[in-house]
Design a protein around this motif. Structure first.
Motif, PDB file in Angstrom:
ATOM      1  N   LYS A 109       0.834  -1.193   0.000  1.00 29.67           N
ATOM      2  CA  LYS A 109       0.000   0.000   0.000  1.00 29.67           C
ATOM      3  C   LYS A 109       0.871   1.247   0.000  1.00 29.67           C
ATOM      4  O   LYS A 109       1.811   1.349   0.765  1.00 29.67           O
ATOM      5  N   ASP A 111      -0.152   4.102   0.887  1.00 25.71           N
ATOM      6  CA  ASP A 111      -0.620   4.946   1.983  1.00 25.71           C
ATOM      7  C   ASP A 111       0.179   4.650   3.252  1.00 25.71           C
ATOM      8  O   ASP A 111       0.104   3.558   3.802  1.00 25.71           O
ATOM      9  N   GLY A 112       0.955   5.599   3.722  1.00 26.69           N
ATOM     10  CA  GLY A 112       1.777   5.409   4.914  1.00 26.69           C
ATOM     11  C   GLY A 112       0.967   5.157   6.177  1.00 26.69           C
ATOM     12  O   GLY A 112       1.475   4.580   7.127  1.00 26.69           O
ATOM     13  N   ARG A 113      -0.301   5.579   6.185  1.00 26.97           N
ATOM     14  CA  ARG A 113      -1.133   5.345   7.369  1.00 26.97           C
ATOM     15  C   ARG A 113      -1.307   3.854   7.634  1.00 26.97           C
ATOM     16  O   ARG A 113      -1.332   3.432   8.788  1.00 26.97           O
ATOM     17  N   VAL A 114      -1.424   3.071   6.576  1.00 22.01           N
ATOM     18  CA  VAL A 114      -1.593   1.620   6.726  1.00 22.01           C
ATOM     19  C   VAL A 114      -0.340   1.011   7.342  1.00 22.01           C
ATOM     20  O   VAL A 114      -0.422   0.186   8.255  1.00 22.01           O
ATOM     21  N   ARG A 115       0.829   1.428   6.870  1.00 20.04           N
ATOM     22  CA  ARG A 115       2.084   0.898   7.425  1.00 20.04           C
ATOM     23  C   ARG A 115       2.252   1.300   8.883  1.00 20.04           C
ATOM     24  O   ARG A 115       2.667   0.497   9.715  1.00 20.04           O
ATOM     25  N   ARG A 116       1.935   2.546   9.215  1.00 16.76           N
ATOM     26  CA  ARG A 116       2.064   2.978  10.616  1.00 16.76           C
ATOM     27  C   ARG A 116       1.126   2.191  11.518  1.00 16.76           C
ATOM     28  O   ARG A 116       1.478   1.818  12.632  1.00 16.76           O
ATOM     29  N   ARG A 117      -0.070   1.915  11.034  1.00 14.78           N
ATOM     30  CA  ARG A 117      -1.028   1.132  11.816  1.00 14.78           C
ATOM     31  C   ARG A 117      -0.504  -0.280  12.041  1.00 14.78           C
ATOM     32  O   ARG A 117      -0.557  -0.817  13.148  1.00 14.78           O
TER      33      ARG A 117
END
Length: 53
Positions: free
Chosen positions: A34, A36-42
């Motif tokens: 993905k 989207d960095g938000r997915v990795r941070r989650r």
């Protein structure tokens, strides 16, 4: 078929792979899939808060 490409990722993901007997490279592919960095941070937050045995 083997592709001689190696992805890098955070050490916490590598440790997670070792702990649960997962292959590291496929896990890194999933980690970077993905944009989207938000997915990795989650994902990193979940891995870091999992109980350690």
């Amino acid at each position: 078929m083997r592709f001689e490409i190696r992805l890098k990722g955070p050490e916490v993901v590598r440790g997670f792979a070792r702990k649960y007997s997962l292959k590291v490279q496929p896990l890194f592919v999933a980690f970077w899939f993905k944009e989207d960095g938000r997915v990795r941070r989650r994902l990193l937050g979940i891995i870091q808060h999992m109980p350690q045995d």
